[in-house]
Design a protein around this motif. Structure first.
Motif, PDB file in Angstrom:
ATOM      1  N   ASP A   1      -0.513   1.316  -2.520  1.00  0.00           N
ATOM      2  CA  ASP A   1       0.041   0.493  -3.508  1.00  0.00           C
ATOM      3  C   ASP A   1      -0.755   0.219  -4.742  1.00  0.00           C
ATOM      4  OD1 ASP A   1       0.674  -1.920  -4.808  1.00  0.00           O
ATOM      5  OD2 ASP A   1       1.665  -2.811  -3.100  1.00  0.00           O
ATOM      6  N   LEU A   2      -0.460   1.004  -5.987  1.00  0.00           N
ATOM      7  CA  LEU A   2      -1.135   1.139  -6.862  1.00  0.00           C
ATOM      8  C   LEU A   2      -1.252  -0.467  -7.890  1.00  0.00           C
ATOM      9  CD1 LEU A   2       0.264   4.705  -8.471  1.00  0.00           C
ATOM     10  CD2 LEU A   2      -1.727   4.245  -6.811  1.00  0.00           C
ATOM     11  N   SER A   3      -0.435  -1.115  -7.657  1.00  0.00           N
ATOM     12  CA  SER A   3      -0.299  -2.349  -8.346  1.00  0.00           C
ATOM     13  C   SER A   3      -1.334  -3.364  -7.928  1.00  0.00           C
ATOM     14  CB  SER A   3       1.036  -2.927  -8.563  1.00  0.00           C
ATOM     15  OG  SER A   3       1.257  -3.436  -6.957  1.00  0.00           O
ATOM     16  N   GLN A   4      -1.732  -3.117  -6.539  1.00  0.00           N
ATOM     17  CA  GLN A   4      -2.789  -3.917  -5.879  1.00  0.00           C
ATOM     18  C   GLN A   4      -3.885  -3.333  -5.589  1.00  0.00           C
ATOM     19  OE1 GLN A   4      -0.983  -6.487  -2.537  1.00  0.00           O
ATOM     20  NE2 GLN A   4       0.847  -5.743  -3.281  1.00  0.00           N
ATOM     21  N   ASP A   5      -4.004  -2.097  -5.847  1.00  0.00           N
ATOM     22  CA  ASP A   5      -5.212  -1.244  -5.451  1.00  0.00           C
ATOM     23  C   ASP A   5      -5.495  -1.676  -4.173  1.00  0.00           C
ATOM     24  OD1 ASP A   5      -7.365   0.408  -6.224  1.00  0.00           O
ATOM     25  OD2 ASP A   5      -8.885  -1.087  -6.365  1.00  0.00           O
ATOM     26  N   PHE A   6      -4.607  -1.175  -3.307  1.00  0.00           N
ATOM     27  CA  PHE A   6      -4.604  -1.522  -1.911  1.00  0.00           C
ATOM     28  C   PHE A   6      -4.037  -0.052  -1.229  1.00  0.00           C
ATOM     29  CE2 PHE A   6      -2.536  -2.685   2.383  1.00  0.00           C
ATOM     30  CZ  PHE A   6      -3.698  -3.155   2.870  1.00  0.00           C
ATOM     31  N   LYS A   7      -4.778   0.552  -0.249  1.00  0.00           N
ATOM     32  CA  LYS A   7      -4.471   1.881   0.463  1.00  0.00           C
ATOM     33  C   LYS A   7      -4.642   1.566   2.004  1.00  0.00           C
ATOM     34  CE  LYS A   7      -5.076   6.708  -0.126  1.00  0.00           C
ATOM     35  NZ  LYS A   7      -5.861   7.530  -0.891  1.00  0.00           N
ATOM     36  N   ILE A   8      -3.671   2.078   2.745  1.00  0.00           N
ATOM     37  CA  ILE A   8      -3.481   2.240   4.001  1.00  0.00           C
ATOM     38  C   ILE A   8      -3.483   3.489   4.351  1.00  0.00           C
ATOM     39  CG2 ILE A   8      -2.496   1.587   6.357  1.00  0.00           C
ATOM     40  CD1 ILE A   8      -0.979  -0.862   4.803  1.00  0.00           C
ATOM     41  N   ASP A   9      -4.536   3.981   5.365  1.00  0.00           N
ATOM     42  CA  ASP A   9      -4.492   5.459   5.594  1.00  0.00           C
ATOM     43  C   ASP A   9      -5.145   5.577   7.097  1.00  0.00           C
ATOM     44  OD1 ASP A   9      -4.338   8.377   5.634  1.00  0.00           O
ATOM     45  OD2 ASP A   9      -6.171   8.591   4.175  1.00  0.00           O
TER      46      ASP A   9
ATOM     47  N   ALA B   1      -8.086  -2.334  10.490  1.00  0.00           N
ATOM     48  CA  ALA B   1      -7.054  -3.388  11.170  1.00  0.00           C
ATOM     49  C   ALA B   1      -6.249  -4.003  10.061  1.00  0.00           C
ATOM     50  CB  ALA B   1      -8.105  -4.602  11.891  1.00  0.00           C
ATOM     51  N   MET B   2      -6.694  -4.532   9.080  1.00  0.00           N
ATOM     52  CA  MET B   2      -5.976  -5.076   8.018  1.00  0.00           C
ATOM     53  C   MET B   2      -4.752  -3.878   7.851  1.00  0.00           C
ATOM     54  SD  MET B   2      -8.528  -7.555   5.772  1.00  0.00           S
ATOM     55  CE  MET B   2      -8.954  -6.169   4.630  1.00  0.00           C
ATOM     56  N   GLY B   3      -4.996  -2.777   7.388  1.00  0.00           N
ATOM     57  CA  GLY B   3      -4.055  -1.897   7.132  1.00  0.00           C
ATOM     58  C   GLY B   3      -2.868  -1.776   8.155  1.00  0.00           C
ATOM     59  N   LEU B   4      -3.401  -1.897   9.374  1.00  0.00           N
ATOM     60  CA  LEU B   4      -2.344  -1.602  10.462  1.00  0.00           C
ATOM     61  C   LEU B   4      -1.353  -2.927  10.483  1.00  0.00           C
ATOM     62  CD1 LEU B   4      -1.908  -0.376  13.504  1.00  0.00           C
ATOM     63  CD2 LEU B   4      -2.997  -2.208  14.421  1.00  0.00           C
ATOM     64  N   LEU B   5      -1.929  -4.085  10.672  1.00  0.00           N
ATOM     65  CA  LEU B   5      -1.242  -5.204  10.486  1.00  0.00           C
ATOM     66  C   LEU B   5      -0.133  -5.502   9.371  1.00  0.00           C
ATOM     67  CD1 LEU B   5      -4.030  -7.745  11.630  1.00  0.00           C
ATOM     68  CD2 LEU B   5      -2.349  -6.489  13.113  1.00  0.00           C
ATOM     69  N   ARG B   6      -0.702  -5.166   8.056  1.00  0.00           N
ATOM     70  CA  ARG B   6       0.161  -5.224   6.959  1.00  0.00           C
ATOM     71  C   ARG B   6       1.121  -4.050   6.740  1.00  0.00           C
ATOM     72  NH1 ARG B   6      -2.458  -5.879   1.566  1.00  0.00           N
ATOM     73  NH2 ARG B   6      -0.598  -6.961   1.266  1.00  0.00           N
ATOM     74  N   TRP B   7       0.930  -2.978   7.383  1.00  0.00           N
ATOM     75  CA  TRP B   7       1.870  -1.896   7.137  1.00  0.00           C
ATOM     76  C   TRP B   7       3.314  -1.861   7.484  1.00  0.00           C
ATOM     77  CZ3 TRP B   7       5.130   1.605   9.810  1.00  0.00           C
ATOM     78  CH2 TRP B   7       5.382   2.874   9.090  1.00  0.00           C
ATOM     79  N   ARG B   8       4.369  -1.576   6.690  1.00  0.00           N
ATOM     80  CA  ARG B   8       5.556  -1.714   6.968  1.00  0.00           C
ATOM     81  C   ARG B   8       6.542  -0.519   6.598  1.00  0.00           C
ATOM     82  NH1 ARG B   8       8.727  -6.088   3.991  1.00  0.00           N
ATOM     83  NH2 ARG B   8       7.308  -5.545   2.327  1.00  0.00           N
ATOM     84  N   HIS B   9       5.786   0.595   5.893  1.00  0.00           N
ATOM     85  CA  HIS B   9       6.379   1.673   5.289  1.00  0.00           C
ATOM     86  C   HIS B   9       5.491   2.619   4.519  1.00  0.00           C
ATOM     87  CE1 HIS B   9       6.950  -0.547   1.635  1.00  0.00           C
ATOM     88  NE2 HIS B   9       7.832  -1.310   2.260  1.00  0.00           N
ATOM     89  N   ASN B  10       5.707   3.812   4.465  1.00  0.00           N
ATOM     90  CA  ASN B  10       4.895   4.600   3.927  1.00  0.00           C
ATOM     91  C   ASN B  10       5.136   4.695   2.387  1.00  0.00           C
ATOM     92  OD1 ASN B  10       3.321   5.407   5.913  1.00  0.00           O
ATOM     93  ND2 ASN B  10       4.014   7.345   6.190  1.00  0.00           N
ATOM     94  N   SER B  11       4.251   5.196   1.535  1.00  0.00           N
ATOM     95  CA  SER B  11       4.460   5.583   0.205  1.00  0.00           C
ATOM     96  C   SER B  11       4.684   7.137   0.046  1.00  0.00           C
ATOM     97  CB  SER B  11       3.350   5.071  -0.834  1.00  0.00           C
ATOM     98  OG  SER B  11       2.254   5.549  -0.434  1.00  0.00           O
ATOM     99  N   ILE B  12       5.121   7.669  -0.883  1.00  0.00           N
ATOM    100  CA  ILE B  12       5.373   8.752  -1.296  1.00  0.00           C
ATOM    101  C   ILE B  12       4.169   9.321  -1.774  1.00  0.00           C
ATOM    102  CG2 ILE B  12       6.692  11.020  -2.345  1.00  0.00           C
ATOM    103  CD1 ILE B  12       9.104   8.672  -2.370  1.00  0.00           C
ATOM    104  N   GLY B  13       3.036   9.977  -0.849  1.00  0.00           N
ATOM    105  CA  GLY B  13       1.786  10.520  -1.484  1.00  0.00           C
ATOM    106  C   GLY B  13       1.118   9.397  -2.200  1.00  0.00           C
TER     107      GLY B  13
ATOM    108  N   THR C   1      -2.505 -12.657   0.757  1.00  0.00           N
ATOM    109  CA  THR C   1      -3.429 -13.097  -0.534  1.00  0.00           C
ATOM    110  C   THR C   1      -3.204 -12.057  -1.608  1.00  0.00           C
ATOM    111  OG1 THR C   1      -5.351 -12.050   0.427  1.00  0.00           O
ATOM    112  CG2 THR C   1      -5.060 -14.320   0.924  1.00  0.00           C
ATOM    113  N   PHE C   2      -2.710 -10.793  -1.354  1.00  0.00           N
ATOM    114  CA  PHE C   2      -2.629  -9.890  -2.328  1.00  0.00           C
ATOM    115  C   PHE C   2      -1.347 -10.074  -3.045  1.00  0.00           C
ATOM    116  CE2 PHE C   2      -5.133  -7.660   0.975  1.00  0.00           C
ATOM    117  CZ  PHE C   2      -6.392  -7.260   0.407  1.00  0.00           C
TER     118      PHE C   2
END
Length: 184
Positions: free
Chosen positions: A114-122, A135-147, A11-12
């Motif tokens: 992801d600054l464009s979606q205001d979404f953070k996985i940590d 859980a939502m972050g775990l399921l969505r994660w594919r790669h890291n961002s650079i800081g 939905t993002f």
């Protein structure tokens, strides 16, 4: 014997069907089996080579989009699903929170901003109790961002791409089911 197409909808990022599983429920034997369908699988839709996860939107979303997606899954697997279930990402988080969280062994350090979606996985690597947001972050994660730059770090993600993500999603869903089946 029933077949379902289970779809996790992003939905993002525009509503693509980013997680898809073909599920079979055998009523007499009380068995449930599922097969994940990689989102980046190429299919032929309306004469064009497109990603499977884009078919739903290309066909206008809603019922027509789902019928087109079911048809493409049938072409791909030889099994056209009888039914479908669409799960919004937020619902997964709400389910996990409703059952008091789920213990899971996070396979690696996951940091994505992801600054464009205001979404953070940590998430830290290791066995831990995940709440709905985690859980939502775990399921969505594919790669890291650079800081916190919002720039994708193409060198830090699943070695097998989306197949690694699918493996993590399947393992997590098994833990959710296991938790839901506990008497308490």
């Amino acid at each position: 014997f029933y077949t379902f197409l289970l779809v996790g909808q992003d939905t993002f990022g525009g509503g693509n069907t980013d997680t898809m599983m073909l599920v079979a429920y055998d009523v007499p034997n009380q068995t449930l089996n599922g097969m994940s369908l990689p989102r980046d699988t190429y299919v032929r839709y309306n004469g064009r080579r497109v990603l499977l996860n884009s078919v739903y939107n290309r066909a206008g979303a809603g019922d027509s989009g789902m019928e087109a997606l079911k048809e493409e899954v049938g072409e791909l697997t030889g099994v056209t699903p009888d039914f479908y279930v669409i799960v919004q990402w937020e619902a997964v988080g709400e389910l996990v929170d409703a059952i008091g969280g789920v213990y899971f062994d996070v396979p690696r350090r996951m940091y994505y901003n992801d600054l464009s979606q205001d979404f953070k996985i940590d998430l830290q690597e290791g066995y831990q109790l995940l709440d709905g947001n985690d859980a939502m972050g775990l399921l969505r994660w594919r790669h890291n961002s650079i800081g916190d730059t919002g720039v994708i770090d193409k060198h830090y993600g699943y070695a097998m791409g989306d197949l690694g993500r699918i493996e993590t999603q399947q393992a997590f869903l098994k833990e959710v089911v296991k938790k839901c089946l506990q008497p308490e």
